[in-house]
Scaffold this motif. Sequence first.
Motif, PDB file in Angstrom:
ATOM      1  N   THR A 115      15.754 173.447 -15.145  1.00 28.70           N
ATOM      2  CA  THR A 115      16.072 172.928 -13.812  1.00 28.70           C
ATOM      3  C   THR A 115      15.077 171.879 -13.335  1.00 28.70           C
ATOM      4  O   THR A 115      15.396 171.082 -12.455  1.00 28.70           O
ATOM      5  N   GLN A 116      13.854 171.884 -13.899  1.00 25.59           N
ATOM      6  CA  GLN A 116      12.831 170.967 -13.398  1.00 25.59           C
ATOM      7  C   GLN A 116      12.361 169.911 -14.395  1.00 25.59           C
ATOM      8  O   GLN A 116      11.779 168.902 -13.992  1.00 25.59           O
ATOM      9  N   VAL A 117      12.582 170.138 -15.677  1.00 28.04           N
ATOM     10  CA  VAL A 117      11.966 169.263 -16.676  1.00 28.04           C
ATOM     11  C   VAL A 117      12.333 167.796 -16.485  1.00 28.04           C
ATOM     12  O   VAL A 117      11.503 166.895 -16.694  1.00 28.04           O
ATOM     13  N   ALA A 118      13.568 167.517 -16.040  1.00 27.17           N
ATOM     14  CA  ALA A 118      13.984 166.124 -15.860  1.00 27.17           C
ATOM     15  C   ALA A 118      13.251 165.448 -14.708  1.00 27.17           C
ATOM     16  O   ALA A 118      13.093 164.222 -14.703  1.00 27.17           O
ATOM     17  N   THR A 119      12.805 166.227 -13.740  1.00 28.69           N
ATOM     18  CA  THR A 119      12.076 165.662 -12.600  1.00 28.69           C
ATOM     19  C   THR A 119      10.733 165.095 -13.026  1.00 28.69           C
ATOM     20  O   THR A 119      10.280 164.065 -12.516  1.00 28.69           O
ATOM     21  N   TRP A 120      10.082 165.759 -13.986  1.00 30.41           N
ATOM     22  CA  TRP A 120       8.699 165.444 -14.320  1.00 30.41           C
ATOM     23  C   TRP A 120       8.562 164.626 -15.598  1.00 30.41           C
ATOM     24  O   TRP A 120       7.527 164.651 -16.249  1.00 30.41           O
ATOM     25  N   LEU A 121       9.597 163.863 -15.941  1.00 25.35           N
ATOM     26  CA  LEU A 121       9.495 162.969 -17.090  1.00 25.35           C
ATOM     27  C   LEU A 121       8.608 161.776 -16.742  1.00 25.35           C
ATOM     28  O   LEU A 121       8.690 161.232 -15.637  1.00 25.35           O
ATOM     29  N   PRO A 122       7.755 161.327 -17.683  1.00 25.01           N
ATOM     30  CA  PRO A 122       6.878 160.180 -17.411  1.00 25.01           C
ATOM     31  C   PRO A 122       7.671 158.945 -16.992  1.00 25.01           C
ATOM     32  O   PRO A 122       8.689 158.594 -17.596  1.00 25.01           O
ATOM     33  N   GLY A 123       7.197 158.310 -15.940  1.00 31.59           N
ATOM     34  CA  GLY A 123       7.840 157.123 -15.405  1.00 31.59           C
ATOM     35  C   GLY A 123       8.661 157.373 -14.156  1.00 31.59           C
ATOM     36  O   GLY A 123       8.937 156.438 -13.394  1.00 31.59           O
ATOM     37  N   ASN A 124       9.051 158.628 -13.931  1.00 34.90           N
ATOM     38  CA  ASN A 124       9.840 158.939 -12.748  1.00 34.90           C
ATOM     39  C   ASN A 124       9.038 158.743 -11.463  1.00 34.90           C
ATOM     40  O   ASN A 124       7.818 158.966 -11.437  1.00 34.90           O
ATOM     41  N   LEU A 125       9.747 158.374 -10.405  1.00 35.80           N
ATOM     42  CA  LEU A 125       9.150 158.316  -9.070  1.00 35.80           C
ATOM     43  C   LEU A 125       9.504 159.603  -8.338  1.00 35.80           C
ATOM     44  O   LEU A 125      10.676 159.992  -8.287  1.00 35.80           O
ATOM     45  N   VAL A 126       8.490 160.258  -7.789  1.00 32.48           N
ATOM     46  CA  VAL A 126       8.710 161.526  -7.101  1.00 32.48           C
ATOM     47  C   VAL A 126       7.990 161.526  -5.759  1.00 32.48           C
ATOM     48  O   VAL A 126       7.058 160.748  -5.540  1.00 32.48           O
ATOM     49  N   GLU A 127       8.435 162.391  -4.887  1.00 32.77           N
ATOM     50  CA  GLU A 127       7.690 162.702  -3.668  1.00 32.77           C
ATOM     51  C   GLU A 127       6.977 164.015  -3.953  1.00 32.77           C
ATOM     52  O   GLU A 127       7.610 165.067  -4.080  1.00 32.77           O
ATOM     53  N   ALA A 128       5.664 163.947  -4.108  1.00 33.12           N
ATOM     54  CA  ALA A 128       4.887 165.080  -4.607  1.00 33.12           C
ATOM     55  C   ALA A 128       4.064 165.737  -3.503  1.00 33.12           C
ATOM     56  O   ALA A 128       3.627 165.079  -2.549  1.00 33.12           O
ATOM     57  N   ARG A 129       3.849 167.036  -3.691  1.00 32.89           N
ATOM     58  CA  ARG A 129       2.985 167.798  -2.784  1.00 32.89           C
ATOM     59  C   ARG A 129       2.013 168.600  -3.639  1.00 32.89           C
ATOM     60  O   ARG A 129       2.413 169.306  -4.565  1.00 32.89           O
ATOM     61  N   TRP A 130       0.719 168.465  -3.347  1.00 27.28           N
ATOM     62  CA  TRP A 130      -0.339 169.168  -4.087  1.00 27.28           C
ATOM     63  C   TRP A 130      -1.072 170.101  -3.132  1.00 27.28           C
ATOM     64  O   TRP A 130      -1.422 169.712  -2.005  1.00 27.28           O
ATOM     65  N   VAL A 131      -1.312 171.325  -3.589  1.00 23.70           N
ATOM     66  CA  VAL A 131      -2.002 172.324  -2.770  1.00 23.70           C
ATOM     67  C   VAL A 131      -3.018 173.057  -3.634  1.00 23.70           C
ATOM     68  O   VAL A 131      -2.730 173.413  -4.789  1.00 23.70           O
ATOM     69  N   ALA A 132      -4.205 173.270  -3.101  1.00 25.89           N
ATOM     70  CA  ALA A 132      -5.230 174.053  -3.794  1.00 25.89           C
ATOM     71  C   ALA A 132      -6.139 174.695  -2.760  1.00 25.89           C
ATOM     72  O   ALA A 132      -6.245 174.219  -1.622  1.00 25.89           O
ATOM     73  N   ARG A 133      -6.812 175.773  -3.163  1.00 24.75           N
ATOM     74  CA  ARG A 133      -7.743 176.427  -2.235  1.00 24.75           C
ATOM     75  C   ARG A 133      -9.021 175.615  -2.091  1.00 24.75           C
ATOM     76  O   ARG A 133      -9.579 175.511  -1.004  1.00 24.75           O
ATOM     77  N   LEU A 134      -9.478 175.018  -3.230  1.00 22.94           N
ATOM     78  CA  LEU A 134     -10.670 174.171  -3.219  1.00 22.94           C
ATOM     79  C   LEU A 134     -10.328 172.809  -3.806  1.00 22.94           C
ATOM     80  O   LEU A 134      -9.451 172.689  -4.663  1.00 22.94           O
ATOM     81  N   SER A 135     -11.033 171.771  -3.395  1.00 28.46           N
ATOM     82  CA  SER A 135     -10.695 170.410  -3.794  1.00 28.46           C
ATOM     83  C   SER A 135     -10.878 170.166  -5.285  1.00 28.46           C
ATOM     84  O   SER A 135     -10.215 169.295  -5.865  1.00 28.46           O
TER      85      SER A 135
END
Length: 253
Positions: free
Chosen positions: A43-63
Amino acid sequence: MEWTAPAIVLDSRPLGEGGAVVTLLTEAQGRHAGLVKGGASRTQVATWLPGNLVEARWVARLSDQLGHLSGELVHPTAALAMEDPLALALLSSACAVALEALPEREAHPAAFRALLPIVAHLQSGAAEIIPDYARWELLLLAELGYGLDLSRCAMTGDAQDLTHVSPKSGRAVRSDIAAPYGDRMLPLPPFLRKPALPSGPKDWSDALRLTGHFLERDAFGAHHRPMPAARHALADRVAALAEAAQAEAPPAA
């Protein structure tokens, strides 16, 4: 720690049970990786192919943590390039060069902004995008501190009749000064200095030879890394186009 931004997918590698470590290029965060849960799933592999443009969100507890990525597909560049070998070669080269040359988590907004229209408009015809790609590599060299001086002759200071570049200094050279050195000088295609000028396969091949020399020597060689295979493949494909175009050209009168 959290950010949301438009991004270009540079790389995706499976990890664990269906997960993937995805590396993105964004305007403010630079080259940035994160773990995508289910990123290698159907369901997700096609989203993350190199070259694709995405609207991304990154979250972590520490930088300084890898953190978790999620995102939505904005433009399926990889799928659109699949049926055009030249477009696929260009896209693969762009992603590989950005992935290997740019420092991690260091912002290079000019490099991102220049690459964005290249991948966004690739489906309109790869041949029309190659000049922009060559200029992007020039910009990337400058962003990394290895900029070339194509504005004036290194010997005379003249701004006219600049036809070659010194492979040592990265500075332009006038035609009469370059002539005695033969193939030791790198050809300077006119469109690299004046983007409005027309260009063809021979110009593109010369441009990639020029930028490739300094990428290999400085951007990669200084860090003891090889030039990405995808970049060599693009140069070979464009060189073949130039040879074919030359073979088809009518003989000079």
